[in-house]
Design a protein around this motif. Sequence first.
Motif, short mmCIF file in Angstrom:
data_model
loop_
_atom_site.label_atom_id
_atom_site.label_comp_id
_atom_site.label_asym_id
_atom_site.label_seq_id
_atom_site.Cartn_x
_atom_site.Cartn_y
_atom_site.Cartn_z
N SER A 45 0.84 -1.20 0.00
CA SER A 45 0.00 0.00 0.00
C SER A 45 0.87 1.25 0.00
N LYS A 46 0.22 2.38 -0.23
CA LYS A 46 0.85 3.71 -0.19
C LYS A 46 1.93 3.88 -1.25
N GLY A 47 1.71 3.36 -2.43
CA GLY A 47 2.58 3.64 -3.56
C GLY A 47 1.91 4.64 -4.48
N SER A 48 2.67 5.19 -5.41
CA SER A 48 2.10 6.12 -6.39
C SER A 48 1.93 5.41 -7.72
N LEU A 49 0.82 5.71 -8.39
CA LEU A 49 0.49 5.08 -9.66
C LEU A 49 0.91 5.99 -10.80
N LYS A 50 1.68 5.43 -11.74
CA LYS A 50 2.16 6.20 -12.89
C LYS A 50 1.93 5.41 -14.16
N PRO A 51 1.83 6.10 -15.31
CA PRO A 51 1.67 5.37 -16.58
C PRO A 51 2.82 4.40 -16.80
N ALA A 52 2.50 3.20 -17.28
CA ALA A 52 3.52 2.18 -17.52
C ALA A 52 4.41 2.58 -18.69
N GLN A 53 5.72 2.36 -18.54
CA GLN A 53 6.66 2.61 -19.63
C GLN A 53 6.72 1.35 -20.49
N LYS A 54 5.97 1.37 -21.58
CA LYS A 54 5.81 0.18 -22.39
C LYS A 54 7.11 -0.28 -23.04
N TRP A 108 -0.79 0.92 -16.02
CA TRP A 108 -0.17 1.61 -14.89
C TRP A 108 0.94 0.77 -14.29
N GLU A 109 1.82 1.41 -13.56
CA GLU A 109 2.80 0.72 -12.75
C GLU A 109 2.95 1.49 -11.44
N ILE A 110 3.42 0.81 -10.41
CA ILE A 110 3.50 1.39 -9.07
C ILE A 110 4.95 1.77 -8.77
N THR A 111 5.15 2.94 -8.20
CA THR A 111 6.45 3.35 -7.69
C THR A 111 6.34 3.48 -6.18
N LEU A 112 7.15 2.73 -5.46
CA LEU A 112 7.13 2.80 -3.99
C LEU A 112 8.00 3.97 -3.52
N ASP A 113 7.61 4.56 -2.39
CA ASP A 113 8.38 5.67 -1.82
C ASP A 113 8.60 5.43 -0.34
N ALA A 114 9.06 6.46 0.37
CA ALA A 114 9.43 6.30 1.77
C ALA A 114 8.24 5.94 2.65
N SER A 115 7.02 6.32 2.25
CA SER A 115 5.84 6.04 3.07
C SER A 115 5.18 4.71 2.72
N SER A 116 5.67 4.01 1.71
CA SER A 116 5.05 2.76 1.27
C SER A 116 5.26 1.64 2.28
#
Length: 652
Positions: free
Chosen positions: A284-293, A302-310
Amino acid sequence: MPVQLTPNAIAAISAGDLNSKPLVQVIDIKLLGTQERYRFIVSDAVSCQHAMVATQLNDRIKTSQVKKGSIIQLTDYISNYFQNHKIIVVLNMETIILDSEIIGDPKPYVESGSTAQKALPNNNFEHSVRDSNNHMISQESVRNVQSLRPTSHSGTSLNRGPNLRPTFHSENSVHNVPNFRPTVQPPYQPPPQYKNHGSIVKNEAPARIIPINALNPYQGRWAIKARVTAKGDPRRYNNARGDGKVFSFDLLDSEGGEIRVTCFNAVLDRFYDTIEVGRVYLISKGSLKPAQKNFNHLKNDWEITLDASSTVELCPDEDGSIPEQKFSFRHISEIENVDSNSIVDIIGIVISVNPSVPIMRKNGMETQRRIVNLRDWSGKSVELTLWGDVCNREGQRLEDMLASGLFPVLAVKAGKINDFSGKSVGTIHSTQLFINPDIPDSHSLREWFDQGGKDTASVSISKDIVPGGSKNEIRKTVSQIKDEGLGRSDKPDWVTVKATISFIKTDSFCYTACPLMIGDRQCNKKVSRSGNRGWQCDRCDQEFEECDYRYLLQAQIQDNTGLTWATAFQESGEEILGCSAKDLYLLKEQDDARFGDIVRSSIFNQFLFKLKIKEETYGDEQKVKITVVKADKVNYSSESKYMLDMILKFSR
């Protein structure tokens, strides 16, 4: 056909009822800019509200399965705020009636209570409010009421004191607005006191677990429960923002949804050792960004990028509802028509495994390569190229099984198609190999092979495999390069030529190169003198005392049909001359006679040249450039076998 929309459906959804499957009507459809996202306005005949459509449903709109006026059933949806506006996110739907007149006179839905004060989206809809009896009040009536000046009995401001009831003084009667009472702002109440006086975290309720296919950027808090099906190695990168490191892993949930998760730098350090292939995690708590095909082969926008709060939590796989892997197998015969660089899943019987051989990459790093041949019931076979560590893991295991008389089934997840020497499949960093997997396709293929499939003929789609040849070779003569116009199409031609070196230019056989590392590879750009002793690289914008030397060898090759010029770079230059460019340059500076002996010893030697032939533009002139990709000294035993096989082939 008459149809009744679900009464009060919009109000129920806004109130949080997400379990019903209401019938609503689409009264407007709009494409939002270049984002490839569609917005609906849906109605229950009385109220209407904005709805965003999940991208996996775009094809239904593009193919006119849903249009303005369509009656649809919402089978999967959520309600959420976006930019202070309440919207419905449609995750799945069914079209009940394709064409219908607009039913009723729907008005934009306004929530009761405090939420009614939120701004409504301004999309050419008439704003409306309700009176205390929940009757609709026209916009004109609202303007009439707003023109009245409320005052208290004492003449003081309306907001002074909680017990004051406002009255309206106007020349016009307000009998057309029954029981209308303007909202009075309640008096200020101090916040509650907490005993611990610690920091207060808002919305501590656990995030709701949703399917991967339902993820969209309009959601707030979410969580997914999924199995890790692939995990990449950490990779270094260098861009305008500096150096960094990154790794990715793929997830699969119980409903078959797949998505890629990416971690950078400190987040990589935090999660890399935690993630294990085959385990189930709550993320949970990841950011959703367009997938780099270009780098992501999964069927998800979409693809998920995890950050410090994930958060990433290991979960027990109690019910086994999440599959181990998801395959979309293509028959080998279908690969002939698949575009190069496409990512596919294939399954086949291993019929041959070549030894692992070292290969020098363009970045100067050495890796391993192993060739495996697969066949299936389509009557075709294909070459699978294994790269890197997989050669000594799965590759060695396959070789041992074949040597013991077994013909294992091999399933390839995410292999990359290339058209070098015909169509073939290669492994990439996200490729996974499964030997004799316990899946229905594997059992069917094994049964076919054991019951007579092994005795049937198959044709390779990776060009003809010539016994005795080093790899699937397209043999040509020197004269055929010109006569057949090789290299003049859009893509380069790759051929093998057996020829002799007749001349080597020695005045400019190498160039000065930058020795600095960019990520995990050497820069190698040509450098120039900086002062009397140093060197300058324009690309790296740095100076250094010592440069590197790399081959740029111009050699004339010939066979019995003619001669031509070819260029050999670093690796192929070392194969021809037997030493590095730096050693040969220093030798030329110190011992010119010894330098000449080394060059002459390479002339009139026979090589199997693997050539890349491509037409390039120099100024205004088109020229065919021939590059030596690899130069192997002729093994006369193997070459004799090749020639005998060719004689037998043409004598049939």
